[in-house]
Design an enzyme around this catalytic site. Structure first.
Site, PDB file in Angstrom:
ATOM      1  N   LYS A  43       0.891  -8.062  -3.278  1.00  0.00           N
ATOM      2  CA  LYS A  43       1.095  -6.738  -2.718  1.00  0.00           C
ATOM      3  C   LYS A  43       0.130  -5.793  -3.428  1.00  0.00           C
ATOM      4  CE  LYS A  43       4.818  -3.708  -1.355  1.00  0.00           C
ATOM      5  NZ  LYS A  43       4.148  -3.489  -0.065  1.00  0.00           N
ATOM      6  N   LEU A  71       2.892   2.054   0.362  1.00  0.00           N
ATOM      7  CA  LEU A  71       2.213   1.431  -0.779  1.00  0.00           C
ATOM      8  C   LEU A  71       2.993   1.523  -2.089  1.00  0.00           C
ATOM      9  CD1 LEU A  71      -1.391   2.609   0.125  1.00  0.00           C
ATOM     10  CD2 LEU A  71      -0.700   0.227  -0.063  1.00  0.00           C
ATOM     11  N   CYS A 126      -5.904   3.067   2.499  1.00  0.00           N
ATOM     12  CA  CYS A 126      -5.078   4.024   1.780  1.00  0.00           C
ATOM     13  C   CYS A 126      -5.251   5.432   2.344  1.00  0.00           C
ATOM     14  CB  CYS A 126      -5.483   4.000   0.306  1.00  0.00           C
ATOM     15  SG  CYS A 126      -4.619   5.203  -0.657  1.00  0.00           S
TER      16      CYS A 126
END
Lengths: 300, 269
Positions: A43, A71, A126
């Site tokens: 992850k 996230l 992101c």
């Protein structure tokens, strides 16, 4: 029969656990390795600890899966203590990283490289952004991030994970390759939303999330197909791979390996073995001895 | 090739609360007129639209009705406490493993942990129930299980016996050699002690564990307890599994995935 080489790394089969699903602890890496995955992607980790979003963070229906986990992660420094190293686990491990700023991508890459993963994958999707738009959405920003990671990764191969939420994924892939990327992971989730008409609200706490599962597959196949025509570096085809036939389709589009994430939701952790068995069945039936014979064949 | 697995559905179904029942201090049960295929010990995910979604044990179950019991501790459970009959929440599940159903059993519940073992008590044949809480006002289900063989204990002695449920259990197992199985739910530290008592008496144990969860169906990895997933391998674990999990009673992962001591975990989640 299914053995492949990806950037010089030997994998017993082309199925790779995609980032974001399980892959949180050393014990879960072992468990997924034992269940038959050719490699495991952790992850994503960044420079700091993050809680992520509130729930609902994921749900699924009718071949559609949505997630907006935001996230979460313990951060690279804590992960270093947790994992110690990554090159002595039961399965090759790909370390997924991201940062908020370009320099942070480099710093996290350097720390990740110290754990000696088989590969470093860069999540350029992101939402934190330096330049007004996300890194994946612009060839120059993708180049900057790729360059920063490559400069810090030493000899460890680097794959850039691209998002389908762009006008032209080919130019982004081209830019990553030009900046030194050793592979492309395609694709991340497609942006989406589901509103509950009884609650009259989006279900995801973050309202907008990423669509994965079978619904994502045609988009992923198209992206892999386009990227294969643009770059020479290998592609990890990710998005909706649930059955052996999906993996074969990805390879025909040009993928060297296939990522499986949401497939675990539909078929359990044994999805890796099931997909491999189904791929071999198909290959035997169609007299295909190696995946090299069919890689990119849809382009001919 | 198989192709029917993609029909799986895990999306909240928004339901109207049909009744709210006060159970004990800061504890309420929320009822729904809806059938739910469910086994004792399983849980559902409860969504308050616009706020959050959390796992809750199914605490009442009949053919056309079910309920969960919540204690107001944090932001989510305090919002739940304010909900009334007619308000809507999203429900998905049930999820997780369930208790095995054995005769000659003792059930040990601590505080609102009684909620996870309550549908089990409903189906067990003549179980001995040990219902414990900090003090009198925190006890739940006293009326509900009054026809059962129930021993009530409070830490401060304000109702029933004074002392911990583990002490009561030790006494029960010493006197009653017929007991073959102990089921438990409560604070994890308490359950670890319950397991210890069971081991000393050579009696099998099943415990219902709790961890921070996002999905409830084995994908997010947030609820890992060593190599086990609390949501799909658990929440019910047997003695052998509990003893193979060094994290049990000691460590849990925060929302971020960082592992901390169980005490620190309970301060935050």
């Amino acid at each position: 029969m299914l053995q492949i080489k990806l950037c010089g790394i030997s994998l017993k089969n082309p199925t790779i656990l995609a980032s974001g699903i399980l892959g949180v602890t050393k014990e879960s890496v072992h468990r997924i390795g034992k269940s038959g995955a050719g490699a495991v992607t952790l992850k994503s980790l960044c420079h700091e600890e993050r809680d992520g979003f509130s729930n609902p963070a994921m749900f699924g229906y009718d071949g559609v899966f949505l997630n907006a986990v935001g996230l979460p992660g313990q951060g690279i420094d804590s992960a270093i203590k947790d994992f110690g190293r990554l090159d002595n686990l039961s399965v090759p491990v790909i370390g997924s990283i991201y940062g908020y700023r370009v320099e942070q991508f480099g710093q996290v890459a350097k720390k990740m490289a110290s754990l000696k993963p088989a590969m470093i994958e860069v999540d350029v999707s992101c939402p934190h952004m330096d330049y007004g738009k996300p890194y994946y959405a612009d060839p120059e920003l993708t180049a900057k991030v790729t360059g920063a990671v490559k400069a810090n990764a030493g000899r460890i191969p680097v794959s850039i994970k691209l998002s389908p939420n762009v006008y032209d994924i080919k130019e982004i892939a081209h830019s990553a390759e030009k900046s030194g990327a050793d592979a492309i992971t395609a694709i991340n989730a497609a942006s989406g939303m589901v509103i509950d008409i009884s609650a009259r609200k989006p279900i995801l706490a973050n309202k907008i999330g990423g669509v994965t599962g079978p619904a994502l597959k045609p988009i992923a196949v198209r992206c892999v197909y386009e990227i294969y025509e643009t770059v020479k570096i290998p592609i990890i085809g990710t998005g909706g791979v649930t059955y052996g036939k999906d993996a074969i389709e990805m390879v025909m589009a040009g993928a060297t390996a296939v990522g499986i994430g949401t497939g675990i939701y539909y078929r359990g952790i044994s999805v890796f073995k099931k997909v491999c068995d189904e791929m071999m069945q198909w290959m035997k039936k169609n007299k295909v001895k190696s995946l090299n014979e069919i890689r990119g064949c849809a382009h001919k | 090739m198989p192709n029917n697995e993609i029909k799986k559905t895990d999306i909240p179904q928004v339901l109207e609360i049909s009744d709210v029942v006060g159970e004990g201090k800061e504890q309420k049960s929320f009822f729904f007129k809806q059938s739910l295929q469910c086994r004792p010990g399983q849980f559902i995910m409860v969504w308050i639209p616009g706020l959050d979604e959390k796992p809750m044990a199914v605490s009442y179950w009949s053919r056309n009705e079910f309920a969960f019991t919540s204690k107001a501790i944090g932001k989510f459970t305090n919002a739940l406490e304010k909900l009334k009959k007619g308000d809507k929440v999203g429900i998905r599940g049930p999820y997780g493993s369930s208790f095995s159903i054995k005769s000659n059993a003792c059930v040990v519940g601590g505080g609102v942990g009684m909620a996870s073992v309550s549908t089990l008590i409903d189906v067990l044949k003549n179980p001995i129930v040990i219902n414990g809480a900090r003090s009198k006002e925190y006890l739940i289900y006293l009326d509900r299980f009054k026809s059962k063989k129930m021993i009530v204990a409070t830490d401060d002695g304000s109702f029933g016996r004074k002392g911990f449920v583990t002490q009561v259990l030790n006494g029960v197992l010493t006197e009653n050699k017929k007991i073959k199985m102990v089921y438990t739910c409560g604070q994890e530290i308490m359950m670890k002690k319950v397991l210890g008592v069971c081991n000393r008496h050579n009696v099998e144990c099943e415990a219902s564990l709790e961890r921070y969860m996002a999905c409830g169906f084995g994908i997010c990895g947030k609820c890992m307890i060593n190599d086990k997933l609390c949501c799909v391998d658990g929440p019910i674990f047997n003695s052998k599994q509990l003893m193979s999990m060094p994290d049990f009673g000691n460590f849990a992962m925060l929302k971020s995935g960082r592992k901390v001591t169980i005490e620190e975990y309970h301060k935050i989640h």
